[in-house]
Write a protein that holds these residues in place. Structure first.
Motif, short mmCIF file in Angstrom:
data_model
loop_
_atom_site.label_atom_id
_atom_site.label_comp_id
_atom_site.label_asym_id
_atom_site.label_seq_id
_atom_site.Cartn_x
_atom_site.Cartn_y
_atom_site.Cartn_z
N GLY A 1 0.80 -1.22 0.00
CA GLY A 1 0.00 0.00 0.00
C GLY A 1 0.83 1.26 0.00
O GLY A 1 2.05 1.24 -0.18
N ASP A 2 0.13 2.39 0.21
CA ASP A 2 0.78 3.70 0.26
C ASP A 2 0.68 4.26 1.67
O ASP A 2 0.60 3.51 2.64
CB ASP A 2 0.17 4.64 -0.79
N SER A 3 0.64 5.59 1.81
CA SER A 3 0.68 6.21 3.13
C SER A 3 -0.51 5.84 4.01
O SER A 3 -0.41 5.87 5.24
CB SER A 3 0.75 7.73 2.99
N LEU A 4 -1.65 5.51 3.41
CA LEU A 4 -2.82 5.14 4.19
C LEU A 4 -2.61 3.82 4.93
O LEU A 4 -3.30 3.53 5.91
CB LEU A 4 -4.06 5.04 3.29
N SER A 5 -1.66 3.03 4.46
CA SER A 5 -1.35 1.76 5.11
C SER A 5 0.01 1.77 5.81
O SER A 5 0.33 0.84 6.53
CB SER A 5 -1.37 0.63 4.07
N ALA A 6 0.79 2.83 5.56
CA ALA A 6 2.16 2.88 6.07
C ALA A 6 2.30 3.66 7.38
O ALA A 6 3.41 4.01 7.77
CB ALA A 6 3.08 3.49 5.02
N GLU A 7 1.17 3.97 8.03
CA GLU A 7 1.17 4.67 9.32
C GLU A 7 1.80 6.06 9.22
O GLU A 7 2.45 6.53 10.15
CB GLU A 7 1.89 3.85 10.40
N TYR A 8 1.59 6.74 8.10
CA TYR A 8 2.13 8.09 7.95
C TYR A 8 1.52 9.02 9.00
O TYR A 8 0.31 9.13 9.15
CB TYR A 8 1.83 8.64 6.55
N GLY A 9 2.38 9.69 9.76
CA GLY A 9 1.95 10.65 10.77
C GLY A 9 1.36 10.04 12.03
O GLY A 9 0.82 10.76 12.86
N LEU A 10 1.49 8.73 12.18
CA LEU A 10 0.90 8.04 13.33
C LEU A 10 1.97 7.42 14.22
O LEU A 10 3.10 7.17 13.77
CB LEU A 10 -0.04 6.92 12.86
N ALA A 11 1.59 7.15 15.46
CA ALA A 11 2.48 6.40 16.34
C ALA A 11 2.59 4.97 15.81
O ALA A 11 1.62 4.41 15.31
CB ALA A 11 1.92 6.40 17.77
N ARG A 12 3.74 4.40 15.91
CA ARG A 12 3.97 3.04 15.43
C ARG A 12 3.00 2.07 16.10
O ARG A 12 2.80 2.10 17.30
CB ARG A 12 5.41 2.63 15.71
N GLY A 13 2.37 1.24 15.29
CA GLY A 13 1.45 0.24 15.81
C GLY A 13 0.01 0.67 15.89
O GLY A 13 -0.84 -0.08 16.37
N SER A 14 -0.31 1.89 15.41
CA SER A 14 -1.68 2.37 15.50
C SER A 14 -2.41 2.39 14.16
O SER A 14 -3.59 2.72 14.10
CB SER A 14 -1.70 3.79 16.10
N GLY A 15 -1.75 2.03 13.07
CA GLY A 15 -2.38 1.99 11.76
C GLY A 15 -3.22 0.74 11.57
O GLY A 15 -3.12 -0.23 12.33
N TRP A 16 -4.04 0.73 10.53
CA TRP A 16 -4.98 -0.37 10.34
C TRP A 16 -4.29 -1.70 10.09
O TRP A 16 -4.82 -2.76 10.47
CB TRP A 16 -5.98 -0.05 9.23
N VAL A 17 -3.10 -1.68 9.51
CA VAL A 17 -2.39 -2.94 9.25
C VAL A 17 -1.92 -3.55 10.56
O VAL A 17 -2.04 -4.77 10.78
CB VAL A 17 -1.22 -2.72 8.29
N ALA A 18 -1.38 -2.73 11.45
CA ALA A 18 -0.98 -3.23 12.77
C ALA A 18 -2.19 -3.72 13.55
O ALA A 18 -2.14 -4.73 14.25
CB ALA A 18 -0.25 -2.14 13.54
N LEU A 19 -3.31 -2.99 13.41
CA LEU A 19 -4.54 -3.41 14.09
C LEU A 19 -5.06 -4.72 13.52
O LEU A 19 -5.69 -5.51 14.24
CB LEU A 19 -5.60 -2.32 13.96
N LEU A 20 -4.82 -4.96 12.24
CA LEU A 20 -5.21 -6.25 11.64
C LEU A 20 -4.46 -7.39 12.33
O LEU A 20 -5.06 -8.42 12.67
CB LEU A 20 -4.89 -6.23 10.15
N ASP A 21 -3.18 -7.21 12.54
CA ASP A 21 -2.40 -8.24 13.23
C ASP A 21 -2.96 -8.49 14.63
O ASP A 21 -3.10 -9.65 15.06
CB ASP A 21 -0.94 -7.81 13.32
N GLN A 22 -3.33 -7.41 15.32
CA GLN A 22 -3.89 -7.56 16.66
C GLN A 22 -5.22 -8.30 16.62
O GLN A 22 -5.52 -9.13 17.49
CB GLN A 22 -4.06 -6.18 17.30
N ARG A 23 -6.04 -7.99 15.63
CA ARG A 23 -7.34 -8.65 15.54
C ARG A 23 -7.19 -10.14 15.24
O ARG A 23 -7.93 -10.96 15.81
CB ARG A 23 -8.20 -7.99 14.47
N LEU A 24 -6.26 -10.47 14.39
CA LEU A 24 -6.02 -11.88 14.09
C LEU A 24 -5.61 -12.62 15.35
O LEU A 24 -6.06 -13.75 15.60
CB LEU A 24 -4.93 -12.01 13.02
#
Length: 224
Positions: free
Chosen positions: A48-71
């Motif tokens: 993906g691009d910035s929407l998936s790369a946690e641009y401007g966010l704390a590490r681990g708070s983007g939707w991809v990291a949350l996907l890992d947590q949900r799994l």
């Protein structure tokens, strides 16, 4: 109208988006093993691009990291590899994908690219060709593919905007793969939309990413 307001604001922020792509580094891969210590039976590669790369966010708070947590929380053994880069285009993703497929051998491939193509005015035929090539590469590598769609500002022309949105659907239908039509559904069309985006008006705040994950999860969960 609210979604249109967000898109109009995005169109004024193209230079900000380009600058983000020029200065951001790839997100490190996030993985895990199953309870027995062996390789996870599912491996999900997110391109993906910035929407998936946690641009401007704390590490681990983007939707991809949350996907890992949900799994993990749902005890679905899977490894999530985030190969997203801020500012990336479908051409960039297409060039990077063969190496990623060989390296990670994913069982599932999520393609979240295309928004930067439109913001840079790249030909839609090129975007569709790149999406199709990435889907075919994923399928050839034995992965189930999910395309995530995007929408663009209407000031680029109603016909262009409509054709751009339809490009994701067309490729998904032609290649018979899954589609999530709009990653920012339920965010860009909220009454308080401006309170859900960073100062650039393009990148969602951390609080929006659980909703983004929910959008993806509705389509991804049956694939797992």
């Amino acid at each position: 109208m609210r979604r249109r307001e967000w898109m109009l604001h995005c169109s004024a922020c193209v230079l900000t988006l380009a600058a983000a792509g020029a200065t951001s580094a790839p997100v490190a891969a996030q993985g895990r093993t199953d309870a027995a210590g062996g390789a996870a039976p599912r491996r999900i590669l997110v391109l993906g691009d910035s929407l998936s790369a946690e641009y401007g966010l704390a590490r681990g708070s983007g939707w991809v990291a949350l996907l890992d947590q949900r799994l993990r929380s749902q005890k679905l053994p899977a490894e999530v590899i985030n190969a997203s880069i801020s500012g990336d285009t479908t051409s960039g993703g297409r060039s990077r994908l063969p190496t990623l497929l060989k390296q990670h051998r994913p069982t599932h491939l999520i393609i979240e690219l295309g928004g930067n193509d439109a913001l840079r005015g790249l030909p839609l035929t090129m975007t569709r060709d790149n999406l199709k090539a990435m889907v075919q590469a994923g399928k050839d590598a034995g992965a189930k593919v999910l395309i995530i769609g995007m929408q663009i500002p209407p000031n680029m022309g109603a016909s262009y905007a409509r054709d751009f949105e339809g490009s994701f659907r067309t490729v998904a239908q032609d290649e018979k793969v899954a589609l999530q039509p709009f990653l920012l559904a339920g965010i860009a069309d909220r009454a308080d939309m401006r309170d859900w985006f960073q100062g650039d008006g393009i990148h969602p705040l951390a609080k929006a990413h659980p909703l983004m994950l929910d959008n993806v999860w509705k389509v991804l969960r049956p694939m797992l």
